[in-house]
Design a protein around this motif. Structure first.
Motif, short mmCIF file in Angstrom:
data_model
loop_
_atom_site.label_atom_id
_atom_site.label_comp_id
_atom_site.label_asym_id
_atom_site.label_seq_id
_atom_site.Cartn_x
_atom_site.Cartn_y
_atom_site.Cartn_z
N ASN A 59 0.82 -1.21 0.00
CA ASN A 59 0.00 0.00 0.00
C ASN A 59 0.85 1.26 0.00
O ASN A 59 0.43 2.31 -0.49
CB ASN A 59 -1.00 0.00 1.17
CG ASN A 59 -0.35 -0.10 2.52
OD1 ASN A 59 0.30 -1.10 2.83
ND2 ASN A 59 -0.48 0.93 3.32
N VAL A 98 2.30 1.55 -3.88
CA VAL A 98 1.38 2.07 -4.90
C VAL A 98 1.24 3.58 -4.76
O VAL A 98 1.09 4.31 -5.73
CB VAL A 98 0.01 1.34 -4.86
CG1 VAL A 98 -0.71 1.54 -3.55
CG2 VAL A 98 -0.88 1.80 -6.01
N TYR A 122 -7.66 3.94 -4.68
CA TYR A 122 -7.83 3.96 -3.21
C TYR A 122 -6.85 4.90 -2.51
O TYR A 122 -7.17 5.46 -1.47
CB TYR A 122 -7.67 2.54 -2.66
CG TYR A 122 -8.14 2.43 -1.23
CD1 TYR A 122 -9.48 2.25 -0.94
CD2 TYR A 122 -7.24 2.54 -0.16
CE1 TYR A 122 -9.93 2.17 0.37
CE2 TYR A 122 -7.68 2.46 1.15
CZ TYR A 122 -9.03 2.27 1.40
OH TYR A 122 -9.47 2.19 2.70
N GLY A 161 -12.79 -0.27 1.01
CA GLY A 161 -11.52 -0.92 1.32
C GLY A 161 -11.72 -2.15 2.19
O GLY A 161 -11.10 -3.19 1.98
N THR A 210 -4.69 -8.40 -3.05
CA THR A 210 -5.03 -7.47 -4.12
C THR A 210 -5.48 -6.13 -3.55
O THR A 210 -5.13 -5.07 -4.09
CB THR A 210 -6.11 -8.07 -5.03
OG1 THR A 210 -5.66 -9.36 -5.48
CG2 THR A 210 -6.37 -7.20 -6.23
N ALA A 211 -6.22 -6.16 -2.44
CA ALA A 211 -6.62 -4.89 -1.82
C ALA A 211 -5.40 -4.08 -1.44
O ALA A 211 -5.37 -2.86 -1.62
CB ALA A 211 -7.51 -5.16 -0.61
N SER A 212 -4.36 -4.75 -0.95
CA SER A 212 -3.17 -3.98 -0.56
C SER A 212 -2.46 -3.41 -1.78
O SER A 212 -1.88 -2.33 -1.71
CB SER A 212 -2.24 -4.83 0.31
OG SER A 212 -1.52 -5.74 -0.50
N LEU A 213 -2.54 -4.11 -2.93
CA LEU A 213 -1.98 -3.53 -4.15
C LEU A 213 -2.71 -2.25 -4.55
O LEU A 213 -2.16 -1.38 -5.22
CB LEU A 213 -2.09 -4.52 -5.32
CG LEU A 213 -1.16 -5.72 -5.33
CD1 LEU A 213 -1.41 -6.56 -6.57
CD2 LEU A 213 0.30 -5.28 -5.29
N MET A 214 -3.98 -2.14 -4.16
CA MET A 214 -4.76 -0.94 -4.47
C MET A 214 -4.42 0.21 -3.52
O MET A 214 -4.83 1.34 -3.74
CB MET A 214 -6.27 -1.21 -4.33
CG MET A 214 -6.79 -2.38 -5.13
SD MET A 214 -6.71 -2.08 -6.88
CE MET A 214 -5.59 -3.34 -7.40
N GLY A 215 -3.73 -0.12 -2.43
CA GLY A 215 -3.37 0.93 -1.48
C GLY A 215 -4.03 0.77 -0.12
O GLY A 215 -3.89 1.62 0.75
N VAL A 216 -4.75 -0.34 0.07
CA VAL A 216 -5.40 -0.56 1.37
C VAL A 216 -4.34 -1.04 2.36
O VAL A 216 -3.61 -2.00 2.08
CB VAL A 216 -6.52 -1.62 1.25
CG1 VAL A 216 -7.15 -1.89 2.61
CG2 VAL A 216 -7.57 -1.17 0.25
#
Ligand SMILES: Nc1ncnc2c1ncn2[C@@H]1O[C@H](COP(=O)(O)OP(=O)(O)O)[C@@H](O)[C@H]1O
Ligand SMILES: [Mg+2]
Lengths: 234, 292
Positions: free
Chosen positions: A71, A74, A102, B175, B185-191
């Motif tokens: 996180n 990104v 996000y 999130g 995958t959520a952490s790849l989004m920035g979560v």
């Protein structure tokens, strides 16, 4: 832009990546090719923070990122579009795209970014309200790529985007990747489709059994005897 | 109004009240289990702590139970958040895989159950205690309902709906849903996954605490009261579909109404009826109403 040096990574006791070093330059398409199980996805996972490397360094835009979590990475402008799409199947197409934005800075400008992504993939706008699981394979790949672009990345790493797609869609995917480079987004592309990849990318390297076997410009690789025999079947 | 209709209305309101409480408790457990992957056997103890804290704040300090809601809710949230950050996060770092973590976190939650119950025994004693608040009748279309019943019903369903909207609409809510489906995958989004897991554990604890604050207006309190609600919450999340938040909400309302109907026939049968439904579900539709 991205510099990987002497990277080693393990799954448990299994040594998967051995002393990997390469550099991706700004606004180029750098391809990583290799057979199934060579360690390509593992390398991408190490870069994007999903897997902690055992040793070696990864530098992105001058900053060490090998000990950051995904996180945080990104947020620096590195987007990883994972193998197998990994969509949020219980969310709508629109929500999947929103998830791509996000990070706080991306969230603020997500309406604007969404317009840009819908221009690249108009079908996603039509499908906006549908659940991601109801999309066709090609549409799912476009959604995965669109979602990866929603963070407004400087470097996009894309893992086997053409996998399982019909030939017409494969061409479409490669066209989009080229257009991204033309918009100054650097691409690190992992592919099994060696011929198309070497014709699209600027430079490439070959991963064999977790080790870098070759690297150079795509023309050099296309001319290499080893590549022609082992990967192009010529 | 004819008496039979008044009776039916009474059971309906009572059922929704009980159901609203069950819905809150089960949504809380569903967040902890579905997102944070902790099957928290001490969930009911957070209800008990919420209830006893309200009793003390009201009878000793004189703070009205509805004000207690906005004090106790955030405090229990913080306790849950910190518990996850320390205890459960540490356990997950030490567990070699997901199964090992499932086992170690269940054991830890049992440990918490005993610790919290014993602290409550020490602080509040073993006897049943109760207080009365808003315990006067309100007439709705000729039928008389006690005011606290209506308040509990309104607040529990309201809080459940607000939380649902939070999950559906806000950035953090999305999130949380993404992390529930695919954490990597959520952490790849920035979560920030660790933060989201702790948040969910905290929200889960707060919902139990809030249910305790509300329900304490109507039931006698005792340090051992929590356990049956943990079991009810497990039954509801199986009924609603494991991991489904709307399932937990609807499942809670359904089980509450069933509970109230059975209680109107014979109060001692309600737990038996819940177990019966639980067995039936496991045999006939183990994935529950909203399960996939
Ligand atoms: N999660 C995992 N745990 C253990 N071994 C793995 C895991 N993922 C991949 N591997 C192994 O690591 C090697 C490299 O895999 P991968 O990076 O997925 O290869 P590629 O993407 O080039 O096909 C393979 O031998 C694979 O079996
Ligand atoms: Mg791969």
């Amino acid at each position: 832009m991205l510099e990987v040096s002497n990277l080693n990574a393990f799954y448990g006791n299994i040594h998967v990546l051995w002393d990997i070093s390469f550099t991706v330059k700004e606004a180029e398409i750098f391809a990583l090719i290799g057979a199934n199980g060579a360690g390509k996805s593992t390398l991408l996972r190490a870069i994007s923070g999903l897997l902690l490397p055992a040793s070696g360094t990864i530098t992105f835009l001058g900053q060490r990122i090998d000990h950051l979590s995904s996180n945080e990475i990104v947020e620096l402008g590195l987007s990883h579009i994972p193998e197998g799409r990994k969509l949020f199947t219980e969310m709508s197409v629109r929500e999947n795209l929103e998830m791509g934005a996000y990070t706080k800075p991306a969230w603020v400008q997500k309406a604007e970014t969404l317009k840009w992504v819908y221009e690249i993939f108009p079908i996603l706008k039509e499908r906006e309200k549908q659940l991601a699981s109801t999309l066709s394979g090609g549409e799912q790949q476009m959604l995965a790529m669109g979602r990866g672009l929603m963070s407004r990345p400087k470097l996009c790493i894309i893992d086997e985007p053409s996998n399982g797609l019909a030939p017409r869609l494969v061409l479409e995917v490669f066209k989009v990747i080229k257009s991204l480079r033309d918009q100054d987004i650097t691409i690190l592309l992992v592919e099994q489709n060696v011929k198309h990849t070497l014709e699209t990318a600027d430079r490439a390297c070959v991963l064999e059994n977790g080790r870098l076997a070759l690297d150079g410009t795509c023309q050099q690789l296309l001319d290499s005897e080893h590549i022609r025999k082992a990967y192009l079947g010529l | 109004m004819p008496e039979s209709i008044v009776n039916i209305l009474d059971i309906a309101i009572g059922g929704l009240l009980l159901g609203g409480i069950y819905a809150l408790i089960a949504m809380g457990m569903s967040l902890q289990y579905g997102v944070a992957r902790v099957l928290n056997f001490s969930h009911g103890e957070f209800i008990m702590v919420g209830a006893f804290s309200t009793l003390t704040l009201y009878t000793v300090v004189g703070i009205n139970p509805l004000i207690c809601l906005v004090i106790i809710g955030p405090v229990i949230f913080l306790i849950g958040f910190l518990l996850h950050r320390t205890l459960f996060h540490q356990l997950s770092l030490r567990a070699p895989n997901a199964d090992a973590y499932a086992a170690s976190s269940i054991l830890a939650s049992f440990g918490l159950l005993f610790i919290i119950q014993n602290l409550a025994l020490l602080g509040w004693g073993a006897d049943y205690q109760a207080y009365t608040y808003l315990n006067f009748g309100v007439s709705i279309g000729g039928a008389i309902f006690s005011a606290n019943k209506l308040v509990i019903l309104g607040f529990s369903i309201g809080i459940g709906l607000i939380f649902y909207i939070f999950l559906a609409r806000t950035r953090t809510g999305k999130g949380i849903r993404a992390a529930a489906q695919d954490p990597a995958t959520a952490s790849l989004m920035g979560v920030n996954i660790n933060r989201v897991l702790a948040l969910c554990f905290g929200f889960g604890a707060a919902m139990a605490g809030i249910a305790g604050v509300l329900y304490s207006m109507r039931i006698p309190l005792n340090p051992a009261m929590g356990t049956q609600y943990t079991i009810i919450a497990i039954i509801v999340i199986v009924l609603g579909g494991l991991g489904s938040i709307p399932g937990a909400f609807i499942g809670g309302l359904i089980l509450g109404i069933i509970g109230e109907v059975v209680t109107s026939i014979d109060p001692s049968l309600s737990m038996a009826a819940y177990y019966f439904i639980f067995m039936l579900l496991l045999l006939v539709r183990p994935k529950g109403i909203f399960g996939k």
